[in-house]
Design an enzyme around this catalytic site. Structure first.
Site, PDB file in Angstrom:
ATOM      1  N   HIS A 132       0.803  -1.220   0.000  1.00  0.00           N
ATOM      2  CA  HIS A 132       0.000   0.000   0.000  1.00  0.00           C
ATOM      3  C   HIS A 132       0.841   1.278   0.000  1.00  0.00           C
ATOM      4  O   HIS A 132       0.296   2.365  -0.191  1.00  0.00           O
ATOM      5  CB  HIS A 132      -0.936   0.021   1.213  1.00  0.00           C
ATOM      6  CG  HIS A 132      -1.948  -1.071   1.204  1.00  0.00           C
ATOM      7  ND1 HIS A 132      -2.957  -1.144   0.273  1.00  0.00           N
ATOM      8  CD2 HIS A 132      -2.111  -2.152   2.019  1.00  0.00           C
ATOM      9  CE1 HIS A 132      -3.703  -2.220   0.513  1.00  0.00           C
ATOM     10  NE2 HIS A 132      -3.209  -2.851   1.560  1.00  0.00           N
ATOM     11  N   GLU A 143      -5.606 -12.920   6.098  1.00  0.00           N
ATOM     12  CA  GLU A 143      -6.490 -11.757   6.089  1.00  0.00           C
ATOM     13  C   GLU A 143      -7.791 -12.022   5.326  1.00  0.00           C
ATOM     14  O   GLU A 143      -8.414 -11.101   4.804  1.00  0.00           O
ATOM     15  CB  GLU A 143      -5.760 -10.549   5.497  1.00  0.00           C
ATOM     16  CG  GLU A 143      -5.090 -10.800   4.166  1.00  0.00           C
ATOM     17  CD  GLU A 143      -4.293  -9.616   3.670  1.00  0.00           C
ATOM     18  OE1 GLU A 143      -4.558  -8.486   4.126  1.00  0.00           O
ATOM     19  OE2 GLU A 143      -3.411  -9.797   2.815  1.00  0.00           O
ATOM     20  N   ASP A 202      -8.757  -6.401   6.848  1.00  0.00           N
ATOM     21  CA  ASP A 202      -9.100  -7.187   5.662  1.00  0.00           C
ATOM     22  C   ASP A 202      -9.814  -8.475   6.055  1.00  0.00           C
ATOM     23  O   ASP A 202     -10.708  -8.938   5.338  1.00  0.00           O
ATOM     24  CB  ASP A 202      -7.851  -7.501   4.853  1.00  0.00           C
ATOM     25  CG  ASP A 202      -7.392  -6.315   4.020  1.00  0.00           C
ATOM     26  OD1 ASP A 202      -8.246  -5.660   3.396  1.00  0.00           O
ATOM     27  OD2 ASP A 202      -6.184  -6.030   3.998  1.00  0.00           O
TER      28      ASP A 202
END
Length: 265
Positions: A44, A148, A174
């Site tokens: 990210h 996740e 997540d």
């Protein structure tokens, strides 16, 4: 030996901070002010592998250690990151044992795996200054796979049993999102999934990592047996500091908050 891996294997709890901005200076400043382990967020965060190497150089020069969350678990990505000298990895969205097995194989040389060989010319071997690199790389590797998704929880025992997987790293938001509970991690269903992971990891004898959140702080997570815990990130540290400074400025200036020359900088 990878010192982060060594600390975890001896039962120590290792804490870290995120590098999201791809800034060597930010990462260096964090190392010099209480955060000697920096996790470069290649999933990210800003920048690619080469930017991550610049951050790693700054961290290592300041006396710290790096982990990288890679953007994916492809053979090319893992090979390039390892060749560039990053030896502690988090791989996102690992939901099956087959995927975990392929990741472990991509990260290790034959006969353990199928990592491509270029050891004498890569940064990981200090450009050939470490002739024993290829024979010892598997011992130095710290390989974490991210749990996740509810499918990963269902396959947890099989994932944990894959040779070469050193740690299960929990992504709580997540995980909650995978059951329709994004940003609702404190609700019973996401909390139950976390408990299932914790129980399953304990049964498998596999250490756990995660981030601060989902209602748990560093102390809570350490008590629950997590051995790798990531806290703040450079974006939040800057943003929170800016907000606090702005609030203090406004307090000093009164309700109107009119800027003056004294606070232009």
């Amino acid at each position: 030996m990878n010192p982060i891996k060594q600390r975890i294997l001896t039962g120590e709890t290792v804490t870290a901070a995120w590098s999201e901005m791809g800034s060597p200076d930010n990462a260096e400043a964090m190392v010099m002010n209480g955060w000697p382990v920096i996790v470069i967020d290649g999933e990210h965060g800003i920048g690619g592998i080469e930017e991550a190497v610049h951050v790693a150089r700054a961290v290592e020069a300041a006396g710290g250690e790096v982990v990288m969350r890679v953007p994916d678990g492809s053979e090319t990505t893992l090979k390039r990151v390892l060749d560039r000298g990053i030896r502690s990895l988090i791989v996102p969205q690992v939901n099956t044992a087959d995927y975990a097995r392929s990741i472990a194989e991509f990260c290790t040389y034959p006969a353990r795996g199928r990592r491509g060989y270029a050891a004498p010319i890569v940064r990981a071997s200090r450009y050939g200054a470490r002739p024993d690199y290829a024979s010892n790389a598997h011992d130095e590797l710290l390989l974490m796979v991210q749990i996740e998704h509810h499918q990963a929880v269902e396959n947890l025992a099989a994932i944990a049993a894959v040779p070469g997987i050193d740690m299960l790293f929990v992504g709580p938001n997540d995980l909650a999102a995978s059951i329709g509970k994004m940003e609702r991690m404190l609700e019973p269903e996401p909390q139950a999934l976390l408990k299932t992971i914790e129980d399953g990891a304990a049964k498998a004898g596999k250490p756990l990592g995660t981030i601060v959140g989902a209602g748990r702080d560093f102390a809570d997570l350490a008590r629950l047996g997590y051995r790798f815990i990531i806290g703040p990130n450079d974006v939040s540290l800057i943003v929170n500091g800016a907000r606090q400074a702005a609030a203090e400025r406004d307090r000093q200036l009164g309700a109107e908050g009119k800027p003056t020359a004294i606070n232009r900088y």
